[in-house]
Design a protein around this motif. Structure first.
Motif, PDB file in Angstrom:
ATOM      1  N   PHE A   1       9.431  -0.193   0.372  1.00 20.07           N
ATOM      2  CA  PHE A   1       7.756  -0.340   0.701  1.00 20.07           C
ATOM      3  C   PHE A   1       6.767  -0.357   1.993  1.00 20.07           C
ATOM      4  O   PHE A   1       8.271  -0.813   2.755  1.00 20.07           O
ATOM      5  CB  PHE A   1       6.913  -1.446  -0.116  1.00 20.07           C
ATOM      6  CG  PHE A   1       7.534  -2.064  -2.006  1.00 20.07           C
ATOM      7  CD1 PHE A   1       6.037  -0.633  -2.903  1.00 20.07           C
ATOM      8  CD2 PHE A   1       8.754  -2.426  -2.360  1.00 20.07           C
ATOM      9  CE1 PHE A   1       6.673  -0.951  -4.234  1.00 20.07           C
ATOM     10  CE2 PHE A   1       8.448  -2.646  -4.291  1.00 20.07           C
ATOM     11  CZ  PHE A   1       8.167  -1.673  -4.529  1.00 20.07           C
ATOM     12  N   THR A   2       5.844  -0.367   1.852  1.00 16.49           N
ATOM     13  CA  THR A   2       4.841   0.192   3.244  1.00 16.49           C
ATOM     14  C   THR A   2       4.394  -1.458   2.716  1.00 16.49           C
ATOM     15  O   THR A   2       3.378  -1.655   1.747  1.00 16.49           O
ATOM     16  CB  THR A   2       3.899   0.943   3.906  1.00 16.49           C
ATOM     17  OG1 THR A   2       4.760   1.985   3.746  1.00 16.49           O
ATOM     18  CG2 THR A   2       2.905   0.723   4.844  1.00 16.49           C
ATOM     19  N   VAL A   3       3.879  -2.783   3.609  1.00 18.15           N
ATOM     20  CA  VAL A   3       2.697  -3.811   3.009  1.00 18.15           C
ATOM     21  C   VAL A   3       2.152  -3.996   4.970  1.00 18.15           C
ATOM     22  O   VAL A   3       1.971  -3.506   5.502  1.00 18.15           O
ATOM     23  CB  VAL A   3       3.631  -4.969   3.339  1.00 18.15           C
ATOM     24  CG1 VAL A   3       4.355  -4.257   1.933  1.00 18.15           C
ATOM     25  CG2 VAL A   3       4.371  -5.904   4.311  1.00 18.15           C
TER      26      VAL A   3
ATOM     27  N   ASN B   1       0.223  -0.942  -0.711  1.00 22.08           N
ATOM     28  CA  ASN B   1      -0.364   0.393  -0.109  1.00 22.08           C
ATOM     29  C   ASN B   1       0.727   1.375  -0.050  1.00 22.08           C
ATOM     30  O   ASN B   1       0.531   2.128  -0.082  1.00 22.08           O
ATOM     31  CB  ASN B   1      -1.255   0.011   1.388  1.00 22.08           C
ATOM     32  CG  ASN B   1      -0.058   0.563   2.287  1.00 22.08           C
ATOM     33  OD1 ASN B   1       0.176  -1.589   2.685  1.00 22.08           O
ATOM     34  ND2 ASN B   1      -0.314   0.531   3.131  1.00 22.08           N
ATOM     35  N   GLY B   2       2.463   1.170  -0.138  1.00 23.85           N
ATOM     36  CA  GLY B   2       2.884   2.348   0.172  1.00 23.85           C
ATOM     37  C   GLY B   2       4.471   2.146  -0.943  1.00 23.85           C
ATOM     38  O   GLY B   2       4.731   1.166  -0.761  1.00 23.85           O
ATOM     39  N   TYR B   3       5.024   3.313  -1.081  1.00 25.70           N
ATOM     40  CA  TYR B   3       6.640   2.980  -1.252  1.00 25.70           C
ATOM     41  C   TYR B   3       7.396   4.389  -1.122  1.00 25.70           C
ATOM     42  O   TYR B   3       6.519   5.786  -1.026  1.00 25.70           O
ATOM     43  CB  TYR B   3       6.545   2.656  -3.151  1.00 25.70           C
ATOM     44  CG  TYR B   3       6.183   3.588  -3.678  1.00 25.70           C
ATOM     45  CD1 TYR B   3       6.701   4.589  -4.809  1.00 25.70           C
ATOM     46  CD2 TYR B   3       5.172   3.585  -4.345  1.00 25.70           C
ATOM     47  CE1 TYR B   3       6.782   5.681  -5.643  1.00 25.70           C
ATOM     48  CE2 TYR B   3       4.489   4.366  -5.344  1.00 25.70           C
ATOM     49  CZ  TYR B   3       5.421   5.388  -5.425  1.00 25.70           C
ATOM     50  OH  TYR B   3       4.865   6.730  -6.312  1.00 25.70           O
ATOM     51  N   ASP B   4       8.029   4.508  -0.772  1.00 27.01           N
ATOM     52  CA  ASP B   4       9.256   5.219  -0.760  1.00 27.01           C
ATOM     53  C   ASP B   4      10.250   5.358  -1.723  1.00 27.01           C
ATOM     54  O   ASP B   4      10.689   4.443  -1.412  1.00 27.01           O
ATOM     55  CB  ASP B   4       9.513   5.948   0.592  1.00 27.01           C
ATOM     56  CG  ASP B   4      10.522   6.632   1.341  1.00 27.01           C
ATOM     57  OD1 ASP B   4      11.087   7.401  -0.256  1.00 27.01           O
ATOM     58  OD2 ASP B   4      10.560   7.308   2.208  1.00 27.01           O
ATOM     59  N   ASP B   5      10.658   5.866  -2.644  1.00 24.65           N
ATOM     60  CA  ASP B   5      11.806   6.281  -3.407  1.00 24.65           C
ATOM     61  C   ASP B   5      13.310   6.191  -3.041  1.00 24.65           C
ATOM     62  O   ASP B   5      14.024   5.945  -3.194  1.00 24.65           O
ATOM     63  CB  ASP B   5      11.792   6.399  -4.665  1.00 24.65           C
ATOM     64  CG  ASP B   5      10.607   5.802  -6.123  1.00 24.65           C
ATOM     65  OD1 ASP B   5      10.590   4.845  -5.354  1.00 24.65           O
ATOM     66  OD2 ASP B   5      10.519   6.667  -6.889  1.00 24.65           O
TER      67      ASP B   5
END
Length: 170
Positions: free
Chosen positions: A148-150, A139-143
């Protein structure tokens, strides 16, 4: 006498130049919220993660609702992605699809578009020896931090996993 009408010049098709396609860049960080996290009961990661993913879309239910369809008897220990799609198509007003062969950029594009992705990956955890399949919702990511957020029905909500680890386990 009649004068014959001779055909005029034959029209020729003219090509219209095709514009160069430049994809719109996605944000470097995206986090979707609104999930109802649920810890799985024994061997129930498929139904639990499907319920969490559906909760994002406002679906009211839990892993017991999804498991009744996905695992109709006690000896059914596995849930396949196509079974989850069938559940969504026949038991909700939502639509789902299954795909194979994705990559991390594709995951990020879905999330940037507001679509959480339920993936199947390998899992090695405490309390057992070896490898087993496991589902989780990305449900998320941060380059910047390369992670990733899971939502994980075994480990908990908002778990951070770095890009190389997810790629290796996926």
């Amino acid at each position: 006498t009649e004068t014959p009408i001779l055909p005029g010049p034959t029209p020729t098709a003219s090509l219209t130049p095709t514009p160069d396609y430049t994809p719109t860049p996605i944000a470097g960080v995206t986090l979707l919220d609104g999930f109802i996290h649920e810890y799985q009961r024994w061997n129930n990661c498929g139904p639990a993660n499907l319920a969490m993913n559906l909760s994002y879309w406002g679906w009211q239910g839990d892993q017991y609702n999804t498991a009744a369809f996905l695992k109709p008897n006690a000896r059914d220990h596995n849930v396949m992605p196509y079974e989850m799609v069938e559940y969504v198509q026949t038991n909700t007003d939502l639509r789902a699809l299954t795909r194979v062969g994705g990559d991390l950029e594709t995951l990020k594009k879905f999330i940037a578009a507001g679509i959480p992705v339920l993936i199947e990956k390998g899992f090695e955890g405490a309390g057992f020896d070896g490898w087993m399949g496991h589902y989780e919702v990305i449900n998320g990511y941060d380059d910047t931090n390369q992670r990733f957020t899971v939502q994980d029905s075994y480990k908990g909500p908002n778990i951070l996993i770095n890009y190389p680890d997810l790629e290796k386990q996926w």
